[in-house]
Design an enzyme around this catalytic site. Structure first.
Site, PDB file in Angstrom:
ATOM      1  N   ASN A   9      15.964  -6.052-101.481  1.00 56.27           N
ATOM      2  CA  ASN A   9      16.423  -4.923-102.284  1.00 56.27           C
ATOM      3  C   ASN A   9      15.238  -3.957-102.428  1.00 56.27           C
ATOM      4  OD1 ASN A   9      17.354  -3.156-104.208  1.00 56.27           O
ATOM      5  ND2 ASN A   9      17.490  -4.665-105.868  1.00 56.27           N
ATOM      6  N   LYS A  11      15.140  -1.098-103.650  1.00 55.63           N
ATOM      7  CA  LYS A  11      15.257  -0.229-104.845  1.00 55.63           C
ATOM      8  C   LYS A  11      14.934   1.224-104.454  1.00 55.63           C
ATOM      9  CE  LYS A  11      14.392  -4.229-107.639  1.00 55.63           C
ATOM     10  NZ  LYS A  11      13.914  -4.815-108.873  1.00 55.63           N
ATOM     11  N   HIS A  98      23.477  -5.086-110.387  1.00 54.59           N
ATOM     12  CA  HIS A  98      22.053  -5.391-110.579  1.00 54.59           C
ATOM     13  C   HIS A  98      21.684  -5.083-112.032  1.00 54.59           C
ATOM     14  CE1 HIS A  98      17.713  -5.141-110.349  1.00 54.59           C
ATOM     15  NE2 HIS A  98      17.802  -5.874-109.256  1.00 54.59           N
ATOM     16  N   GLU A 100      19.323  -3.594-113.288  1.00 57.55           N
ATOM     17  CA  GLU A 100      18.873  -2.214-113.527  1.00 57.55           C
ATOM     18  C   GLU A 100      20.071  -1.269-113.656  1.00 57.55           C
ATOM     19  OE1 GLU A 100      16.163  -2.165-110.203  1.00 57.55           O
ATOM     20  OE2 GLU A 100      14.962  -3.652-111.267  1.00 57.55           O
ATOM     21  N   GLU A 170      19.706 -13.476-111.249  1.00 54.36           N
ATOM     22  CA  GLU A 170      18.420 -12.810-111.417  1.00 54.36           C
ATOM     23  C   GLU A 170      18.093 -12.695-112.905  1.00 54.36           C
ATOM     24  OE1 GLU A 170      17.498 -10.211-107.756  1.00 54.36           O
ATOM     25  OE2 GLU A 170      18.637  -8.996-109.139  1.00 54.36           O
ATOM     26  N   GLY A 176      10.538  -8.107-111.301  1.00 55.82           N
ATOM     27  CA  GLY A 176       9.412  -7.183-111.238  1.00 55.82           C
ATOM     28  C   GLY A 176       8.287  -7.497-112.202  1.00 55.82           C
ATOM     29  N   SER A 216      10.925 -11.912-109.016  1.00 58.12           N
ATOM     30  CA  SER A 216       9.540 -12.241-108.641  1.00 58.12           C
ATOM     31  C   SER A 216       9.463 -13.393-107.639  1.00 58.12           C
ATOM     32  CB  SER A 216       8.693 -12.543-109.883  1.00 58.12           C
ATOM     33  OG  SER A 216       8.620 -11.397-110.710  1.00 58.12           O
TER      34      SER A 216
HETATM   35  P1  PGA Z   1      11.606  -8.507-107.787  1.00 55.62           P
HETATM   36  O1  PGA Z   1      13.080  -7.878-107.864  1.00 55.62           O
HETATM   37  O2  PGA Z   1      11.614  -9.453-106.592  1.00 55.62           O
HETATM   38  O3  PGA Z   1      10.688  -7.342-107.580  1.00 55.62           O
HETATM   39  O4  PGA Z   1      11.357  -9.224-109.048  1.00 55.62           O
HETATM   40  C1  PGA Z   1      14.211  -8.630-107.558  1.00 55.62           C
HETATM   41  C2  PGA Z   1      15.449  -7.790-107.753  1.00 55.62           C
HETATM   42  O5  PGA Z   1      15.484  -6.986-108.693  1.00 55.62           O
HETATM   43  O6  PGA Z   1      16.405  -7.894-106.980  1.00 55.62           O
END
Ligand code: PGA
Length: 253
Positions: A9, A11, A98, A100, A170, A176, A216
């Protein structure tokens, strides 16, 4: 046997040139060096999808996914993109829900359920995300939260449609942040999700459902996470922006 998948992803990262470079590096690194039973999905921003599809042409291991789409097929929704449009440029998967999108864009389970249905009706495959925040985990509500997200977003699908859906667990506190769920925390929640699916659709369907871990996940911890019996791969954010790291994760089964 359910499919093992590593999805990247991106983003809101990478210019056009950076996207071309990263995609080409991933194509090159995946050749002869990865287990072809592991599916790779690249999820760049909208503007890069068509180019990404063009670059991965003739590569049977890599597919392209979008990070979002609207629940309607067309019309006056300024700034939005429909599943039909995504399909028309060769996209196969769409990330839905997601965290976000849930937090910054206030997308709730009712809206997300509509999106999932539209994605499936268009002939694409949803990657449906769920996850609890840290306060939700600490208050002990984590299982209720995940249950509500899974039931609200997915459980009015037919068995046939549900089988086309990938789930990504997640935990929001791990996204992140550099703090990964422990192997035990990931397995515990994946097992819980699979049990919910058994109750609703039966063990055959649950056994075929791919459940990814995200938050992460990197080349150092992927092996331990993927070794769990209910963890079928990962949805990778930060580490998917570096080709070698991403391929190392693909090779972590
Ligand atoms: P990250 O994000 O690996 O940077 O923690 C994962 C995601 O949001 O899909």
């Amino acid at each position: 046997m359910r499919k093992k998948i590593v999805a990247g992803n991106w983003k809101m990262n990478n210019t056009f040139e950076e996207g071309v470079k990263l995609t080409n590096e991933i194509i090159e690194l995946s050749k002869n060096k990865t287990d072809k039973n592991v599916g790779i999905i690249l999820c760049p921003p909208f503007f890069f999808l068509q180019k990404c599809v063009e670059l991965i042409k003739n590569n049977s291991q890599i597919s392209v996914g979008a990070q979002n789409c609207h629940s309607e097929i067309k019309g006056a929704f300024t700034g939005e993109v429909s599943a039909t449009m995504l399909k028309s440029v060769g996209v196969k998967y769409v990330i839905i829900g997601h965290s976000e999108r849930r937090s910054y864009f206030k997308e709730d389970n009712i809206f997300l359920s509509k999106k999932v249905k539209q994605v499936l009706a268009t002939g694409l495959f949803p990657i449906y995300c769920c996850g609890e925040t840290l306060p939700e985990r600490e208050s002990g509500k984590l299982f209720d939260i995940i249950k509500t997200q899974i039931e609200g977003g997915l459980f009015d699908l037919s068995k046939e449609d549900f089988l086309k859906t990938i789930i990504a667990y997640e935990p929001v506190w791990a996204i992140g942040t550099g703090v990964t769920a422990t192997s035990e925390q990931a397995q515990e929640m994946h097992e819980f999700i699979r049990k919910l699916i058994i109750q609703k659709y039966g063990s055959d369907v649950a056994g075929e459902t791919t459940i990814l871990y995200g938050g992460s996940c990197n080349s150092k911890n992927a092996k331990e996470l993927f070794a769990n019996k209910d963890v079928d791969g990962g949805l990778i954010g930060g580490a998917s922006l570096k080709s070698q790291d991403f391929i190392d994760i693909v090779n972590s089964f």
